[in-house]
Each structure stands twice: as structure tokens, then as C-alpha cells.
Design an enzyme around this catalytic site. Structure first.
Site, PDB file in Angstrom:
ATOM      1  N   LYS A  52      -1.491  -9.348 -45.882  1.00 19.19           N
ATOM      2  CA  LYS A  52      -2.846  -9.757 -46.579  1.00 19.19           C
ATOM      3  C   LYS A  52      -2.683 -11.264 -46.437  1.00 19.19           C
ATOM      4  O   LYS A  52      -2.003 -12.121 -47.185  1.00 19.19           O
ATOM      5  CB  LYS A  52      -2.432  -9.281 -47.971  1.00 19.19           C
TER       6      LYS A  52
HETATM    7  N1  PMP Z   1      -8.008  -3.425 -48.298  1.00 17.69           N
HETATM    8  C1  PMP Z   1      -8.218  -4.626 -48.349  1.00 17.69           C
HETATM    9  C2  PMP Z   1      -8.842  -5.278 -47.078  1.00 17.69           C
HETATM   10  C3  PMP Z   1      -7.585  -5.111 -49.628  1.00 17.69           C
HETATM   11  O1  PMP Z   1      -8.212  -6.561 -49.770  1.00 17.69           O
HETATM   12  C4  PMP Z   1      -7.068  -4.540 -50.644  1.00 17.69           C
HETATM   13  C5  PMP Z   1      -6.930  -5.300 -51.998  1.00 17.69           C
HETATM   14  N2  PMP Z   1      -5.880  -5.935 -51.845  1.00 17.69           N
HETATM   15  C6  PMP Z   1      -6.995  -3.179 -50.319  1.00 17.69           C
HETATM   16  C7  PMP Z   1      -7.373  -2.820 -49.302  1.00 17.69           C
HETATM   17  C8  PMP Z   1      -6.387  -2.537 -51.491  1.00 17.69           C
HETATM   18  O2  PMP Z   1      -5.102  -2.975 -51.690  1.00 17.69           O
HETATM   19  P1  PMP Z   1      -4.119  -2.785 -53.087  1.00 17.69           P
HETATM   20  O3  PMP Z   1      -4.302  -1.433 -53.563  1.00 17.69           O
HETATM   21  O4  PMP Z   1      -2.711  -3.069 -52.687  1.00 17.69           O
HETATM   22  O5  PMP Z   1      -4.832  -3.715 -54.029  1.00 17.69           O
END
Ligand code: PMP
Length: 305
Positions: A158
Site C-alpha cells: 500500500k
Molecule cells: N484496494 C485498494 C487499492 C485500496 O486502496 C484499499 C483500501 N485500503 C482496498 C483495496 C481495501 O483494503 P482494506 O480493506 O484493507 O482497507
């Protein structure tokens, strides 16, 4: 987020006034996208305020830093406490937390060994994709932009730079009048939303795209898979071609910010009955039930502030 900023922010080990948490214009992260970050929500539960899967989010932050060989000057428990401190310092009830680690000032070359700076912000946040979307659902479109190929930029991190892709997808969708954009992977198969993972419902089963489809391994996605399996809903991770967006019975996006947002149409084609269906409702119930006590927290996901 409104222009009403919270009073305090955690920056490199201290809580300081929001206005003082600044970055030098020559910081590495600003020029090259070299930051890793998290989005985390806290909820008011019957047992007090709790941060959802705080440790898992922080572990993913460290995993993202590891991928980019970014030194982290604090350990997970220190950052977990700092997250709690930021919520308390700002007197927030229901908050979105944003820890970010970035290469700071200390060299201008791509491989410069700059120090890692860290900040944690927190602010009040309602539904990410607009008011009422958790009930009514959104209209989505498939983006003309694909996600990056797996041997180019690691989707499993991320990292700030990844969100150039997300911005193209999200801004194109908004410009065309849609609530959110869905991207295909470089294989041509479905990947994920601009900032959300995807679930399709077909014949009562959940289907979600696999981590090999250039997506972030979402913590909400993992929570849904876990809750579904524990409650007798079949869930499969598999490659999914685009047309199944039109053919499935129900469709929703999920993420920390988006929570569980139903999708009622894609590219102008109605999905199922054009409104959130029974499986989506059940998954929403199980998920939001964690925060009002209806779903038992058997995994220790609620970490007290
Ligand atoms: N995909 C992307 C590209 C994201 O930015 C996010 C948000 N963090 C998610 C999926 C979902 O991840 P999470 O459930 O860990 O927030």
C-alpha cells in the site's frame, strides 16, 4: 474530508498542532511516491471505542515498507499506541486513521538513503463514496485504465505511488458521472475498484478476485471471507472475467473507507434487481454487527482505544 481539520497530529514521535506537521518540498516521498500508508477505522462499540484490526493494518504497513526496503524507526506497539493517542488528542468518536511513513529529506537520487518520517492523522469520516450509499448502492463503470502488471509495481504494497493508478480510475469514473471505477488487471481479467476490493454474488455464493489480480490484499476483504465462511456462506477466490459484473446476482465493493458498498449497476447495465440483494445485506449485517455487538468478535479484531 471537509476543510475542518482536526487539532492534533502525531509526527515523528510527538503529538503536535495540525499546522506544524509539515514536509519539506524536497522530501523524497513527494517527488517519487516513496511512501507507505494505511487507512484504519475506529468505531464506537457497546464496550467503548475500538480500532478495527489495528495490529493487522500496522503489520501491513510494515510489510509495505519491507517491499520497498524502507527503514521503520518505530515498532508496531509504539505506532499502535500513537494511533490511540491521536484519537484521544482529537476527541474523536468515529474516526478514520491515516498512518503514513515516507522517505524524507536527505538525498535527491532515486536510491538515496533518506530518513523515514512517520505521521498519523485521524479525522471524523462517514461513508466514503457519498451519503446513503451503504443503503442505496452506487453506479460503477469499468475504467479505461488497467491496473499495473505484477512485474512492474507491487500491488501488494500500500504505497503512495500506487495511488496514481487509483486516481486515474476514480477521477475518470467521477468525470463520467459514476460513483466509482473498477479496473481490469493487465491480464484483462477483473482486478478491483480504485480503492476497494470486489465481491460478486452468484447462485448464493461469494466470488472475489485473487491476490494475483493486481489488487491490494484488503483487510475488509479478508474479514468478509472469514465472516462468510463462519456463517455458512460459500466464498471462492478466483479469476473473474469482466462480463460477470453484468451477469452476477449481486455485486459490492469493500474497503476500510468504503466499508461494504453495494453496486446497483455497471456500465449502465443493472446488476441483479438493481438494489442491494440478500447476500450483500447479510454480509453488511455480519460486518456492521461487529461494531454494535450483534456479531461476536471471535478473532479479537476490535482493539480498544
Ligand atoms: N484496494 C485498494 C487499492 C485500496 O486502496 C484499499 C483500501 N485500503 C482496498 C483495496 C481495501 O483494503 P482494506 O480493506 O484493507 O482497507
Amino acid at each position: 474530508m471537509s476543510q475542518q481539520y482536526p487539532a492534533h497530529i502525531w509526527h515523528n514521535g510527538v503529538i503536535k498542532p495540525w499546522a506544524e506537521a509539515t514536509v519539506h518540498v524536497m522530501a523524497h516521498g513527494l517527488h517519487y511516491g516513496s511512501s507507505v500508508f494505511e487507512g484504519i477505522r475506529s468505531y464506537a462499540t457497546p464496550d467503548g471505542q475500538a480500532i478495527f484490526r489495528l495490529t493487522d493494518h500496522l503489520k501491513r504497513l510494515y510489510a509495505s515498507a519491507k517491499i520497498y526496503d524502507m527503514y521503520m524507526p518505530y515498532d508496531v506497539p509504539t505506532l499502535a499506541q500513537a494511533c490511540r493517542d491521536v484519537i484521544t488528542a482529537n476527541g474523536l468518536e468515529k474516526a478514520y486513521l491515516r498512518p503514513i511513513a515516507y522517505r524524507g529529506l536527505g538525498g535527491f537520487g532515486l536510491s538515496a538513503d533518506t530518513p523515514t518520517d512517520l505521521a498519523i492523522a485521524a479525522w471524523h469520516m462517514g461513508p466514503y463514496l457519498g451519503p446513503d450509499v451503504l443503503e442505496a448502492g452506487i453506479d460503477a463503470c469499468v475504467s479505461s485504465w488497467q491496473r499495473f502488471a505484477p512485474n512492474t509495481i507491487p500491488a501488494g504494497a500500500k504505497a503512495g505511488g500506487n495511488y496514481l493508478s487509483g486516481q486515474l480510475v476514480a477521477r475518470e469514473a467521477r468525470r463520467l458521472g459514476f460513483g466509482e471505477g473498477i479496473a481490469l488487471a493487465s491480464t484483462g481479467l477483473l482486478s478491483e475498484g480504485a480503492g476497494e476490493n470486489l465481491f460478486l454474488v452468484m447462485d448464493g455464493q461469494l466470488h472475489t478476485t485473487p491476490i494475483s489480480a493486481a489488487l491490494l490484499n484488503g483487510i475488509t476483504r479478508n474479514s468478509i471471507i472469514t465472516l462468510a465462511k463462519a456463517n455458512g456462506i460459500e466464498c471462492v477466490e478466483r479469476d473473474i472475467p469482466r462480463e460477470y459484473l453484468y451477469l452476477c446476482d449481486e455485486l459490492f465493493m469493500c474497503g476500510t473507507a468504503a466499508e461494504i458498498t453495494p453496486i446497483r449497476s455497471v456500465d449502465g447495465r443493472q446488476v441483479g434487481a438493481g438494489k442491494p440483494g440478500p447476500v450483500t445485506r447479510r454480509v453488511q449485517d455480519l460486518f456492521f454487527g461487529l461494531f454494535d455487538g450483534r456479531t461476536p468478535d471471535t478473532h479479537g479484531w476490535l482493539e480498544k482505544v
